[in-house]
Design a protein around this motif. Structure first.
Motif, PDB file in Angstrom:
ATOM      1  N   LYS A  36      -3.245  -0.663  -2.387  1.00 51.58           N
ATOM      2  CA  LYS A  36      -3.215  -1.540  -3.558  1.00 51.58           C
ATOM      3  C   LYS A  36      -3.888  -2.868  -3.251  1.00 51.58           C
ATOM      4  CE  LYS A  36       0.011  -3.554  -6.912  1.00 51.58           C
ATOM      5  NZ  LYS A  36       1.452  -3.670  -7.310  1.00 51.58           N
TER       6      LYS A  36
ATOM      7  N   ARG B 175      -0.486   8.825  -4.481  1.00 43.36           N
ATOM      8  CA  ARG B 175      -0.143   8.357  -5.815  1.00 43.36           C
ATOM      9  C   ARG B 175      -0.697   6.951  -6.068  1.00 43.36           C
ATOM     10  NH1 ARG B 175       4.721   9.303  -5.381  1.00 43.36           N
ATOM     11  NH2 ARG B 175       5.513   7.251  -4.764  1.00 43.36           N
ATOM     12  N   THR B 176      -0.569   6.079  -5.079  1.00 43.18           N
ATOM     13  CA  THR B 176      -1.065   4.705  -5.224  1.00 43.18           C
ATOM     14  C   THR B 176      -2.577   4.683  -5.361  1.00 43.18           C
ATOM     15  OG1 THR B 176       0.787   3.851  -3.933  1.00 43.18           O
ATOM     16  CG2 THR B 176      -1.129   2.419  -4.172  1.00 43.18           C
ATOM     17  N   TYR B 177      -3.271   5.500  -4.564  1.00 41.28           N
ATOM     18  CA  TYR B 177      -4.728   5.528  -4.649  1.00 41.28           C
ATOM     19  C   TYR B 177      -5.165   5.997  -6.032  1.00 41.28           C
ATOM     20  CZ  TYR B 177      -9.311   5.308  -2.466  1.00 41.28           C
ATOM     21  OH  TYR B 177     -10.587   4.936  -2.120  1.00 41.28           O
TER      22      TYR B 177
ATOM     23  N   ALA C 276       3.196   8.972  -1.405  1.00 40.52           N
ATOM     24  CA  ALA C 276       3.145   7.629  -1.992  1.00 40.52           C
ATOM     25  C   ALA C 276       1.729   7.050  -1.894  1.00 40.52           C
ATOM     26  CB  ALA C 276       4.148   6.707  -1.310  1.00 40.52           C
ATOM     27  N   SER C 277       1.050   7.344  -0.779  1.00 35.79           N
ATOM     28  CA  SER C 277      -0.320   6.861  -0.609  1.00 35.79           C
ATOM     29  C   SER C 277      -1.253   7.515  -1.615  1.00 35.79           C
ATOM     30  CB  SER C 277      -0.802   7.157   0.816  1.00 35.79           C
ATOM     31  OG  SER C 277      -0.041   6.445   1.766  1.00 35.79           O
TER      32      SER C 277
ATOM     33  N   LYS D  85       1.163   1.829   4.094  1.00 35.35           N
ATOM     34  CA  LYS D  85      -0.121   2.310   3.571  1.00 35.35           C
ATOM     35  C   LYS D  85      -0.260   2.165   2.059  1.00 35.35           C
ATOM     36  CE  LYS D  85      -3.472   6.033   4.100  1.00 35.35           C
ATOM     37  NZ  LYS D  85      -3.858   7.175   4.949  1.00 35.35           N
ATOM     38  N   PRO D  86       0.725   2.514   1.244  1.00 37.38           N
ATOM     39  CA  PRO D  86       0.546   2.310  -0.199  1.00 37.38           C
ATOM     40  C   PRO D  86       0.254   0.857  -0.561  1.00 37.38           C
ATOM     41  CG  PRO D  86       2.394   3.774   0.209  1.00 37.38           C
ATOM     42  CD  PRO D  86       1.983   3.220   1.542  1.00 37.38           C
TER      43      PRO D  86
END
Length: 345
Positions: free
Chosen positions: A291, A327-329, A324-325, A286-287
């Motif tokens: 991206k 944070r990436t968003y 992690a998702s 997902k992360p």
């Protein structure tokens, strides 16, 4: 695919300016008002026109949506639980990502009135309302034949009276088989006739505040269904709203998920794209999917932005499905290309 609360998981996995708008009305300079009036085939106002006459003319002019059609920056859209009836989930999303969405998508069932309070809530927040209008209660053939003209006209009059911009996607994912207006129940000709008819009723009423969105599903689940027969024509469509999700199986990059569909569409229109509905299924990938979405949209000038479907429904599509998702968003949302004031585009 539009993942409304009624959607099964299988469907998901298959799948310038003359004005600076303010909530409630359009704001024009004197010269801008004159130019707009002339563009509408009306005589320009005299420079010495009274203030009251000028104010009256301004109030009567429809909101000019043209600055919203091709903005310099990208739309940062969201569909979230309860929104925009309640903006709580939108505000939580904005707090989590560090950026306010400037487009809010929600769903309107055929037969429902135009929900002016919801549209107003979105606009007051600083977001363009985007409605997926779902004709569950009437066949496309019936709509095209005029059986619901009184209803359509009433809806259009409400849009005109509110006099704020709204994007409307009628009968989305028509090239799929999972909806009652899809390939198992309606032909491409019936879809085109219905789309044009709805548009024409709005035009007759004078509801010009609509950004018309034609929203096919990505073709990957049904590659033999050609899209051109479903195309209503450039004069009926403002945006092409491609719908496609990053599922655990299937295409996992922007070029493979959206590319084949966009390439096929480019053969018959140059209208700009918007990823009208998307998300990534929870999992280790997902992360990377998040991206890929942001960077894929940024690389294409003909893609206006995306709408993230932030629901936990049969699958967890929320950005908060993992740290992690989230944070990436948030990291990707920092891009200066995303987000702008829709009231002053």
């Amino acid at each position: 695919m539009t993942f409304s609360p009624r959607r099964p998981l299988t469907a998901v996995l298959l799948a310038g300016a003359l004005l600076a708008g303010t909530a409630g009305c359009s704001t024009f300079s004197d010269s801008g008002r004159s130019k707009y009036a002339q563009g509408e085939g009306k005589p320009a106002e005299d420079d010495d026109a009274s203030a009251s006459a000028s104010s009256s003319a301004e109030a009567e002019l429809p909101y000019d949506i043209r600055p919203l059609l091709h903005p310099d920056k990208k739309y940062y859209g969201l569909a979230a639980k309860g929104a925009p009836a309640s903006m709580k989930s939108v505000k939580e999303f904005a707090s989590s990502t560090g950026k306010k969405p400037n487009m809010i998508e929600f769903y309107s069932a055929w037969g429902d009135s135009y929900e002016t309070t919801l549209a107003q809530n979105a606009w007051d927040y600083g977001a363009l309302p985007f409605i997926a209008w779902e004709p569950f209660k009437r066949s496309l053939a019936g709509i095209a034949a005029g059986k619901d003209d009184a209803y359509i006209a009433s809806y259009a009059r409400s849009v005109k009276t509110l006099n704020q911009p709204v994007a409307i996607s009628f009968a989305h994912e028509m090239n799929g088989f999972w909806y009652s207006w899809g390939t198992k129940k309606a032909t491409p000709k019936e879809f085109v006739r219905a789309f044009r008819h709805v548009h024409d009723v709005f035009e007759k009423v004078g509801a010009t505040q609509v950004i018309w969105v034609w929203s096919p599903n990505v073709i990957n689940p049904m590659p033999k269904v050609r899209l051109e027969p479903y195309w209503p024509g450039d004069s009926y469509v403002d945006w092409v709203g491609v719908v496609g999700y990053y599922a655990r199986t299937g295409p996992s990059t922007f070029p493979t998920l959206y590319g084949p569909t966009m390439d096929q569409i480019r053969a018959f229109t140059k209208k700009p794209f918007i990823v009208a509905e998307t998300a990534a299924e929870a999992g280790d990938r997902k992360p990377a999917d998040i991206k890929d979405l942001f960077q894929g949209v940024e690389k294409r000038d003909d893609v206006l932005g995306h709408v993230w479907f932030n629901f936990d429904k049969e699958a967890d599509w929320r950005i908060s499905s993992g740290p992690a998702s989230a944070r990436t968003y948030r990291e990707q949302s920092r891009s200066s290309r995303y987000g702008f004031d829709v009231t002053k585009p």
